[in-house]
Design a protein around this motif. Structure first.
Motif, short mmCIF file in Angstrom:
data_model
loop_
_atom_site.label_atom_id
_atom_site.label_comp_id
_atom_site.label_asym_id
_atom_site.label_seq_id
_atom_site.Cartn_x
_atom_site.Cartn_y
_atom_site.Cartn_z
N GLY A 186 1.22 -1.30 0.01
CA GLY A 186 0.12 -0.10 0.12
C GLY A 186 0.81 1.26 -0.08
O GLY A 186 2.20 1.03 -0.06
N PRO A 187 0.09 2.44 0.12
CA PRO A 187 1.02 3.71 -0.32
C PRO A 187 1.88 3.95 0.95
O PRO A 187 3.36 4.20 0.92
CB PRO A 187 -0.11 4.71 -0.23
N GLY A 188 1.54 3.45 2.20
CA GLY A 188 2.47 3.67 3.58
C GLY A 188 3.79 2.82 3.25
O GLY A 188 4.80 3.23 3.48
N GLN A 189 3.52 1.31 3.17
CA GLN A 189 4.71 0.70 3.08
C GLN A 189 5.58 1.03 1.65
O GLN A 189 6.77 0.99 1.97
CB GLN A 189 4.18 -0.75 2.72
N ARG A 190 4.83 1.48 0.51
CA ARG A 190 5.95 2.06 -0.64
C ARG A 190 6.58 3.14 -0.15
O ARG A 190 7.77 3.25 -0.83
CB ARG A 190 4.85 2.38 -1.89
N SER A 191 6.03 4.01 0.44
CA SER A 191 6.73 5.26 0.98
C SER A 191 7.83 5.10 1.79
O SER A 191 8.81 5.49 1.73
CB SER A 191 5.94 6.40 1.52
N LEU A 192 7.64 4.24 2.77
CA LEU A 192 8.54 3.76 3.80
C LEU A 192 9.81 2.88 2.86
O LEU A 192 10.89 3.66 3.21
CB LEU A 192 8.03 2.69 4.61
N TYR A 193 9.45 2.31 1.91
CA TYR A 193 10.47 1.51 1.16
C TYR A 193 11.22 2.62 0.57
O TYR A 193 12.50 2.37 0.52
CB TYR A 193 9.83 0.59 0.26
N ASN A 194 10.72 3.50 -0.22
CA ASN A 194 11.44 4.41 -1.01
C ASN A 194 12.38 5.28 -0.09
O ASN A 194 13.54 5.51 -0.57
CB ASN A 194 10.19 5.48 -1.69
N ILE A 195 11.81 5.70 0.94
CA ILE A 195 12.80 6.69 1.84
C ILE A 195 13.89 5.82 2.15
O ILE A 195 15.01 6.32 2.30
CB ILE A 195 11.85 7.08 3.25
N LEU A 196 13.81 4.54 2.77
CA LEU A 196 14.84 3.95 3.43
C LEU A 196 15.72 3.52 2.24
O LEU A 196 17.02 3.50 2.48
CB LEU A 196 14.25 2.76 4.01
N LYS A 197 15.14 3.03 1.11
CA LYS A 197 16.18 2.69 -0.01
C LYS A 197 17.00 3.85 -0.40
O LYS A 197 18.22 4.19 -0.64
CB LYS A 197 15.33 2.33 -0.92
#
Lengths: 200, 353
Positions: B149-160
């Motif tokens: 979902g959008p939350g998990q995607r954003s979290l992944y993007n930031i951390l990556k």
């Protein structure tokens, strides 16, 4: 160390293994008989305790569940030092986690308590279709390194209690003579022998 | 983010539909981060409401349109700003103010297009590590619950993106909770630059040492904390020594996640207000305040119960309106400096990145 008072044994146990292998899930299943699909990552370390009755004794496990990431390695010795037992956990669907488990075994053999009871847990055994590490391979490795091996599933509860039970049976029943302190505080002063000034 | 119930979430996964969440979006039946225990005290009477509205008006004036007056105001009345932040930033302005006080706004403006580049074109050695942790970061929050979902995607993007931006740090477990907290208050790109501001030290001492190999800054902070406990709460310090409690057993996560892990969310937010404005010393102050508040109980407990108590402080201790004033009253700055020197003397210099 495992300390025995009559038939009550206290045993410090540490869980080590790769990120996401299921260390916290194994503990949660053993201690609370629960399972959550998305277990929050462990940051630092978490402590639990659980008592098991074996034939001749009652064993109380004092369990340290550690963070799995390599970067947290420097915190681990505090938890395995002086431990009577260790469960090294890997994920049977992840070959890299098995390699990491071997590294932990080596480290414990080199740095840990020589009488430590070590168990190797191949977790996520319910995910047979995704298996990457064969039971034979792990079993052979375990035999060569004098650990015992079980495949577990925190999700289905398979072998979870059993692995702790097996450890409990193998714990030395007599306290070793050397009696080292449970844990060494890094900058602790020369153990100030304090009188029992505690209120309680 | 402040809906009482998720009645409008037809697009979120089946696990979250019609599940009651608190005003911050955490599922209600979960404890841990859920601030449910404070909801009693949050029955907003009309006077509370008026007070809150006056507060927001004052803050809006201080900030100006889009933050235009902020720097000017801070220069003129630094103590007013500090005092107001300590009382808590209004939730509706929190995201903006966090960006202003952390210096992340400036970083964002100085680096146009950089975040996008990091997210889209770069690859990171930590990608698998990050993926494995994504669904294990705030799993009880509606925003982060839905797989992919959008939350998990954003979290992944930031951390990556961060793991590429700073390859010495890469990705370390714990960073996800910080990124997650920020994402609840600002956009992905804003949250990324705030993470950069913190780790690289835009305003305060850089945090990156918390996450470098060997966790050098965690070790230093734990040393400082242990000494401060002995000095300021000597009975408890002595009890810890007797019971062989090492600060790493209870406080490493305080520093690594700045209380964003397994603390009541309303308290975490109030701590973050002050953390961004005053720096890491608030983490020490809050930790010491918790120990001090509970010390009469703690000194009676043997090892096992003690460890448990140190990870599960009682609700009254974690009420921000009692804990924070106590924390502010504890002075640590001077001793922290001295203890840092002591630590550096007795320990080899940590490896420079």
């Amino acid at each position: 160390m495992a300390t025995s008072g009559n038939k009550n044994i206290n045993a410090k146990l540490v869980l080590l293994g790769d990120v996401g292998a299921g260390k916290s899930s194994l503990v949660l299943r053993f201690v609370k008989d629960q399972f959550v699909e998305f277990q929050e990552s462990t940051i630092g370390a978490a402590f639990f305790s659980q008592t098991l009755a074996v034939n001749d004794a009652t064993v109380k496990f004092e369990i340290w569940d550690t963070a799995g990431q390599e970067r947290y390695h420097s915190l681990a010795p505090m938890y395995y030092r002086g431990a009577a037992a260790a469960i090294i956990v890997f994920d049977i669907t992840n070959q890299a986690s098995f390699e990491r488990a071997k590294k932990w075994v080596q480290e414990l053999q080199a740095q840990g308590n020589p009488n430590m009871v070590m168990a190797l847990a191949g977790n996520k055994a319910d995910l047979l279709d995704a298996r990457k590490v064969s039971a034979e391979e792990a079993e052979i490795y375990a035999q060569e390194n004098s650990l015992f091996f079980m495949e577990t599933s925190a999700k289905t509860a398979t072998n979870v209690k059993d692995i702790f039970y097996e450890i409990a049976k193998r714990l030395p029943r007599v306290q070793p003579a050397e009696n080292p302190t449970g844990m060494v505080l890094p900058n602790g002063p020369g153990a100030t022998a304090v009188s029992s000034s505690c209120c309680a | 983010m402040s809906r009482k119930r998720t009645e409008n979430d037809s697009e979120s996964g089946p696990a979250t539909s019609h599940v009651p969440v608190d005003r911050f979006g955490f599922l209600k039946q979960e404890h841990g981060n859920s601030p449910e225990r404070f909801s009693k005290t949050r029955t907003t009477s009309s006077t509370d409401h008026d007070r809150e509205e006056r507060k927001v008006r004052k803050w809006r004036k201080m900030i100006g349109v889009g933050g235009s007056d902020w720097k000017h105001y801070v220069r003129r009345k630094p103590n007013v700003v500090k005092r107001r932040i300590r009382k808590g930033i209004p939730d509706c302005l929190r995201g903006l103010v966090w960006q202003l006080i952390s210096g992340s706004r400036d970083l964002l403006l100085m680096n146009p297009g950089v975040y996008e580049q990091l997210v889209i074109y770069e690859t990171s050695a930590s990608e698998l590590d990050i993926i494995r942790d994504i669904s294990r970061t705030f799993p009880s929050h509606v925003f982060f619950q839905k797989r992919h979902g959008p939350g998990q995607r954003s979290l992944y993007n930031i951390l990556k993106a961060y793991s590429v931006y700073d390859r010495d740090v890469g990705y370390v477990q714990g960073m996800g909770f910080i990124a997650g907290l920020l994402l609840l208050y600002m956009s992905e790109e804003d949250a990324f630059w705030l993470l950069v501001a913190l780790l690289k030290g835009a305003v305060h001492a850089p945090m990156e040492g918390l996450y470098h190999a060997g966790l050098p800054l965690v070790q230093q902070y734990l040393f400082q904390l242990e000494s401060l406990v002995k000095e300021l709460i000597p009975k408890l310090g002595e009890h810890f020594t007797q019971e062989m409690i090492n600060p790493s057993m209870y406080a490493s996560q305080w520093f690594i996640t700045v209380f964003s892990y397994s603390f009541p969310f309303p308290l975490a937010l109030r701590i973050w207000d002050v953390f961004l404005s005053e720096g890491v010393k608030i983490v020490f102050k809050v930790g010491l305040a918790l120990l001090k508040y509970c010390q009469d109980e703690l000194v009676k407990l043997p090892f096992e119960k003690l460890i448990h108590a140190l990870k599960n402080f009682p609700d009254d201790a974690m009420n921000p309106d009692t804990l924070l004033p106590l924390a502010y009253s504890i002075k640590v700055s001077k001793r922290l400096e001295e203890l840092k020197l002591d630590y550096e003397k007795t320990n080899a210099k940590p490896v420079q990145p």
